[in-house]
Design an enzyme around this catalytic site. Structure first.
Site, short mmCIF file in Angstrom:
data_model
loop_
_atom_site.label_atom_id
_atom_site.label_comp_id
_atom_site.label_asym_id
_atom_site.label_seq_id
_atom_site.Cartn_x
_atom_site.Cartn_y
_atom_site.Cartn_z
N CYS A 210 7.36 1.16 -6.52
CA CYS A 210 7.65 2.15 -5.49
C CYS A 210 8.94 1.78 -4.75
O CYS A 210 9.14 0.62 -4.38
CB CYS A 210 6.49 2.23 -4.50
N CYS B 92 7.76 0.94 -0.84
CA CYS B 92 6.92 -0.20 -0.48
C CYS B 92 6.87 -1.26 -1.57
O CYS B 92 6.25 -2.30 -1.39
CB CYS B 92 5.50 0.27 -0.14
N CYS C 7 5.21 5.92 -4.36
CA CYS C 7 3.76 6.07 -4.33
C CYS C 7 3.42 7.54 -4.11
O CYS C 7 4.03 8.19 -3.26
CB CYS C 7 3.15 5.28 -3.18
N CYS D 189 1.32 4.04 1.05
CA CYS D 189 2.72 3.61 1.01
C CYS D 189 3.21 3.24 2.42
O CYS D 189 3.82 2.18 2.61
CB CYS D 189 3.57 4.73 0.43
#
Lengths: 286, 291
Positions: free
Chosen positions: B241, B244, B266, B272
């Site tokens: 992602c 994150c 995400c 997230c």
């Protein structure tokens, strides 16, 4: 000799007793007022059609029993009743390979009937559109029967389908093609391959060669004979064509107006027909 | 509430009673589709009316609600449903998966593991998994009654023949409690294993098709698979992602409209955000310590 006959009786793979199918509301006199002696299968009292009645016969292991008769004589109804496609008015059927012939098949629940159909029977219809799913591939059609008999391994299903195509002399390159693009003879072979998929003890054949040209007819008949000899499968062979019956069946049942009018060894019936209708049938052979 | 008087949670009590009874039946027969009298709702059928009616039937004044659409709390569909339910119930709303008592969702199961006592309500467009292979409703009912799923299996077989693998990406057929084949709603394959032996109650509502079904907690939910061609979830290996850095969540692919560069994010926005905030904290901490 006597002991052997008794053995045979015990080994009868499929026993059918007093099978009867009536279309319509039916009355108490339906069965007595119809049949070959009465000259029809419509009950004069209530107008119901007695498609078949008082049908009793045995099929032994590895035997081909022929059913012959004109159209409307109840041959196809008989096969549909045995395959549970339709439900009978009355009658019983016992299969040696299901609970040692102690249970009447025709009285079972739909689930059990389906289990028997998937594990014990194979059927080939006259019209491939009845027996095959035209939008599934040839291999998929065979897979359906195998999955129904609890095959859940793709590789094994594929292997068995290949084996069956070889056995029924279909080109392996067509395994993933749709049967709707096949010729009539090839469609019939796919049906036979599908019917044989789970090694059923009994095969029901309903007018398998009708509508095919003569050379293809001969090929299919050869194939059926070959399968019967190599796999020792019992068959119930329905046909209106005495030539087909003569070529394949050891024993023959002659039907007219929904009743059995004569039964016995095929040769005997061919040489010495007793019932006037059988005589007529044989005399009208080309 | 505005000038119009509605009963709590919009639906009248008789309707709620009917839907609750149907829900009880659905829970008692896991995976079985229970017909129900789907009511006219103030949103169009096919836009989550099934899920909405279930949510409004099970919600109580103290329940905290979360609504997501494809994992996102802030998409138009989720926002509108949230505003509506807030209007007709006055209940507390949240974005936090773990804080919610009821979560209504479209096409995703949250990343964070849901617990005992929580309810996930899924919106279902097509409840009948056999519709792919059988157009007749009478026939599909017979097939379910007799547990006759051969055609569905042949469908998977044909898929492998054609593509060398099972290509169903969402609505992956599952067997519930070893008895009924069920459409898990259009969740990705990634979410299918979350249904198996879960602590949470799953309720499925199809408003347009007028069907309710359910998976009670601790029920076996297994994807249909061949012994040698197993079920596989989506593969995100090598991807993470952008926000994150998660490598074990379901990722959406998107691209930067200026640079044209592709990246992944995400799909579960709450997951997230939670991760991003903790990551920022941990990122800051070592820097401060080094100073």
């Amino acid at each position: 000799m006597k002991a052997r006959a008794k053995d045979n009786k015990e080994q009868a793979l499929l026993r059918v007793r007093d099978l009867c199918k009536i279309y319509g509301k039916s009355c108490e006199q339906c069965v007595t007022l119809t049949g070959p002696d009465m000259g029809g299968n419509m009950c004069p009292k209530c107008g119901s059609i007695v498609a078949c009645a008082e049908i009793s016969f045995d099929i032994n292991c590895g035997e081909i029993v022929g059913v012959v008769g004109e159209s409307g004589s109840g041959k196809s109804t008989l096969i549909r009743l045995l395959h549970f496609d339709q439900s009978p008015f009355s009658g019983r059927a016992y299969l040696n390979s299901y609970e040692n012939a102690r249970t009447d098949l025709l009285n079972l629940s739909d689930q059990k009937k389906r289990w028997i159909r998937n594990h014990q029977f194979g059927i080939v219809y006259q019209n491939p559109y009845h027996g095959l799913r035209m939008n599934f591939s040839c291999g998929g059609n065979i897979a359906e029967k195998l999955i129904a008999a609890d095959w859940y391994n793709y590789g094994n299903i594929r292997g068995r389908a290949t084996e069956l195509l070889l056995q029924t002399e279909l080109p392996l390159s067509r395994i993933d093609d749709l049967p709707k693009y096949f010729s009539g003879g090839m469609q019939q072979r796919v049906q036979i391959a599908k019917a044989l998929a789970n090694n059923p003890p009994i095969l029901l054949l309903d007018e398998v060669t009708t509508g095919l040209d003569v050379s293809v007819q001969a090929q299919i008949l050869n194939l059926i004979r070959h399968i019967q000899r190599s796999l020792k499968i019992s068959m119930l062979l329905v046909s209106h064509d005495f030539a087909v019956i003569r070529m394949l069946a050891q024993r023959t049942i002659v039907m007219k107006n929904g009743r059995i009018v004569e039964s016995g060894l095929t040769d005997q019936i061919m040489e010495d027909p007793q019932h006037p209708y059988t005589q007529l049938l044989i005399n009208s052979m080309l | 509430m505005s000038e119009y008087e509605y009963s709590y949670a919009f639906l009248d009590e008789q309707t709620k009673k009917e839907i609750r009874r149907k829900l009880l039946k659905a829970v008692a027969i896991p995976g079985y589709q229970v017909p129900f009298g789907s009511r006219e709702m103030p949103i169009a059928r096919g836009w989550g009316t099934g899920g909405l009616q279930i949510t409004l039937s099970v919600i109580g004044p103290d329940d905290i609600l979360k609504i997501i659409d494809q994992g996102c709390d802030e998409s138009v569909n989720a926002c509108n449903l949230r505003t509506f339910i807030e209007d007709v119930t006055g209940n507390a709303m949240t974005y936090d998966t773990l804080e919610a008592d009821i979560i209504q969702t479209r096409h995703r199961i949250p990343e964070e593991k849901m617990k005992d006592g929580q309810i996930l309500v899924l919106q279902v467009p097509y409840p009948e998994i056999l519709r792919w292979v059988e157009p007749s409703e009478r026939e599909t009912r017979r097939m379910h009654a007799e547990r006759d799923y051969n055609k569905l299996w042949v469908f998977l077989y044909e898929d492998i023949v054609r593509w060398g693998e099972i290509t169903i990406s969402y609505r992956y057929p599952v067997m519930v409690n070893g008895r009924y084949a069920m459409d898990p709603s259009p969740i990705p394959r990634f979410d299918v294993p979350k249904l198996h032996q879960a602590e949470t109650l799953f309720l499925f509502g199809a408003g347009r098709e007028k069907r309710i079904y359910a998976i009670p907690p601790y029920t076996d939910v297994l994807p249909l698979q061949f012994e040698d061609y197993g079920f596989k979830v989506e593969d995100f290996s090598g991807k993470s992602c952008r926000n994150c850095g998660s490598t074990n969540s379901y990722l959406d692919e998107t691209f930067d409209s200026k640079s044209g560069k592709r990246y992944f994010m995400c799909s579960d926005t709450n997951y997230c955000t939670k991760r991003s905030s903790t990551i920022t904290e941990t990122k800051i901490l070592p820097q401060e310590m080094s100073i």
